[in-house]
Enzyme design. Sequence first.
Site, PDB file in Angstrom:
ATOM      1  N   LYS A  56      24.732  16.116  59.051  1.00  0.00           N
ATOM      2  CA  LYS A  56      24.409  16.465  60.441  1.00  0.00           C
ATOM      3  C   LYS A  56      25.068  15.483  61.409  1.00  0.00           C
ATOM      4  O   LYS A  56      25.601  15.889  62.450  1.00  0.00           O
ATOM      5  CB  LYS A  56      22.900  16.480  60.651  1.00  0.00           C
ATOM      6  CG  LYS A  56      22.206  17.631  59.940  1.00  0.00           C
ATOM      7  CD  LYS A  56      20.694  17.499  60.032  1.00  0.00           C
ATOM      8  CE  LYS A  56      19.996  18.594  59.241  1.00  0.00           C
ATOM      9  NZ  LYS A  56      18.534  18.443  59.259  1.00  0.00           N
ATOM     10  N   HIS A  80       9.449   7.195  53.068  1.00  0.00           N
ATOM     11  CA  HIS A  80       8.637   8.162  52.327  1.00  0.00           C
ATOM     12  C   HIS A  80       7.173   8.002  52.706  1.00  0.00           C
ATOM     13  O   HIS A  80       6.718   6.908  53.005  1.00  0.00           O
ATOM     14  CB  HIS A  80       8.715   7.915  50.816  1.00  0.00           C
ATOM     15  CG  HIS A  80      10.089   7.827  50.259  1.00  0.00           C
ATOM     16  ND1 HIS A  80      10.806   6.652  50.224  1.00  0.00           N
ATOM     17  CD2 HIS A  80      10.877   8.765  49.707  1.00  0.00           C
ATOM     18  CE1 HIS A  80      11.976   6.878  49.676  1.00  0.00           C
ATOM     19  NE2 HIS A  80      12.046   8.156  49.351  1.00  0.00           N
TER      20      HIS A  80
END
Length: 122
Positions: A63, A103
């Site tokens: 991206k 995470h």
Amino acid sequence: MIHGVGIDLIEIDRIQKWYTKTPKMAEKILTQDEHDIFDKIKLESRKCEFLAGRFAVKEAFSKAMGTGIGKSYGFHDINCIPDENGKPEIICEGFRVHCSITHTQQYAQAIVTIELGNNKQE
């Protein structure tokens, strides 16, 4: 000069279901260097967390490059391995790449900032 910024968020459970059903999917996402790290991880839950993090960082990188996965960069074209301090590092000729992976129990997220210039920090 900033070339691009990318971010990606993925549900670890989604990767875990995919990996449980098709263990070979790790080979589709990970480079050989990444797979060497992956193979040393003992806990399946940690393996899925690692896989989700690498999936997210590669999506974020593509991206930031403005291409998306598959056009100019595939999963095997993006190698994200820890530097000597454990920080995730992507080397891409002609660019300085800054990345971070995080995470939670449910999600893996990655952000990538790409600068024009040398590929190593000075």
